[in-house]
Design an enzyme around this catalytic site. Sequence first.
Site, PDB file in Angstrom:
ATOM      1  CB  ALA A  47      -1.036   0.186   1.263  1.00  0.00           C
ATOM      2  CG  ASP A 235      -3.384  -3.747   1.318  1.00  0.00           C
ATOM      3  OD1 ASP A 235      -2.870  -5.031   1.852  1.00  0.00           O
ATOM      4  OD2 ASP A 235      -2.574  -3.336   0.586  1.00  0.00           O
TER       5      ASP A 235
END
Lengths: 349, 349
Positions: A47, A235
């Site tokens: 991420a 994420d």
Amino acid sequence: MIKAVEWKDDALVLLDQTRIPEETVYCRLTEVSDVFEAICSLMVRGAPAIGITAAYGLYLALRNFSGESPQFFAEMNRQIDYLASARPTAVNLRWALESLRQALLPHQDEPTASLKDRLFKLARALHEDDRQRCDLIGEHGQDVVPESCRILTHCNTGALATGGIGTALAVVYKAHQRGKKVHVYADETRPVLQGARLTVWELHTAGVPVDLICDNMAAALMQQGMADLVIVGADRIASDGSAANKIGTYGLAVLAKYHRIPFYVAAPLSTFDFNLKHGKDIPIEMRNNDEIRKVFNRCLITVPDVSCWNPAFDVTPPELISGIITEAGIIRAPYRENIQKVAHKQLFA
Amino acid sequence: MIKAVEWKDDALVLLDQTRIPEETVYCRLTEVSDVFEAICSLMVRGAPAIGITAAYGLYLALRNFSGESPQFFAEMNRQIDYLASARPTAVNLRWALESLRQALLPHQDEPTASLKDRLFKLARALHEDDRQRCDLIGEHGQDVVPESCRILTHCNTGALATGGIGTALAVVYKAHQRGKKVHVYADETRPVLQGARLTVWELHTAGVPVDLICDNMAAALMQQGMADLVIVGADRIASDGSAANKIGTYGLAVLAKYHRIPFYVAAPLSTFDFNLKHGKDIPIEMRNNDEIRKVFNRCLITVPDVSCWNPAFDVTPPELISGIITEAGIIRAPYRENIQKVAHKQLFA
């Protein structure tokens, strides 16, 4: 430390993570469409690394823009939407791009050349900011890592996934640097095998002891008392503390609960989506069946046309999470309340 | 239905399961050493199929024996120990060989030729016996399969694993035959991928709807209410009801418990080891690191020399098992007591 994302000689340089550990190949990107493709194809993943890549990508999209300021902003908005659509679950991607937009808004009257210059500096600052946040996550994580510790982790959350030393792996690296006796069990992380390919390679390179296991061995590992701690990345984290992370994370959280093993999520505050009330609202990206059917897109492991179910992420509810290790410290239950308290620290620039 | 093991033209014919689904190749074996190797290399696998294979292997080991009866028995004992050592966890292997010995013992005075003849007939009868037991397991299992049902399974427990239509998959096949609406989710079952390679292929061939998932997706599948029932096989069951089965089974059992989904083990009574008091006493075979590091022994997925932890099996404790589906009916808690009641039905010949 390896660099997954770098700005060099007027171009974005990405380490092609789809080819590790077989080959260490760096790709030089100068077009936004190549950046979009690099994010989709998992050449770059993790991420925070995706967010930084997209920020540089936005600069690449606009650096040759020849119109006036109002058109510059219109084009920027278009490019932000385009880049953000590359991976729907990772909120850092949208967050990074939004941060740049917010930082540029007060400068609408400036000429395009100045805006381009600001955009580039913002992308670089975002990168440096992430590096520092990784260090802080690693430091704060030491509170939960004993002097001798066997840590189970999933997917890749290290230097390859961020602009610094990682999130969950930052905690491992800092413990190792401090002389703690850490041993990592890395889940291979099917279907894309980020654990086997990337985490093992990173830890090997850094000299951290690691054993590779198949995802389905984690339960037996816990049953035999061989794991003291689970640390994973995220994420996207909703404001109730629900954490979306690589598929398989939720199962580990349930298993950790059953075996009374602490389960921590490590993530920068840019992973928090304060607009999302519940974990069930997090959009989950469904990926191609061939990711399961073919290892590395070439080694067919099943009947070629079998139907598959291939969600890229799952959502772990807050009641299974012992704490969320961030650059602002470890957030614990009650999550909704405590997450709200750190919201202002998420801001960049 | 596919035949994993067959006696044909004076030889043992095995379907080479390491090459499915890419190729359907049958191997003709006439030497006991080849049978031993076929069991070690997983050319044939599945607890009941291994037992049958070993029984034919014992005949192959002795059919050219030229000594007298006492020497015949001494040689037979030696060959039984040899064959039983090929896979230490699967108790059916030892059980099948012991059954043949017990059945021959009353005939010690007969000439060698007659003993050889008896041995061959016993191996064939054992094969036929397993076929019938599979059918009965499938029938008894119908009690727990509703008219419409999504079944999660692990590894391969079908025709490829037995002398008949399977154990856990026998329940699926019988439900499908009866017109129940069954949909199977098959775990790929790393590291050897028996689910992806064998279960998907078997169910595809038989026309049973199936979706392939990675092992780490089972938790998310349950979380989303997509699995109504888990059925797995077993390689050895202790007298307290603990079941050793393919690595990953224990994790599924914990996850099923957490999600309140019934978890059943399907296995013939030959899988029960009445001499073993507890699950922790079951020896667990540890296998080669390369099984994890290389998919199909050729596709390297990680750093070549990384250390791995690769247990072939794990043990599920009885408190996680809703019932054990056998040819004598479904055994439920209290297991120790109820398992004792069916002990005499295990006998063959």
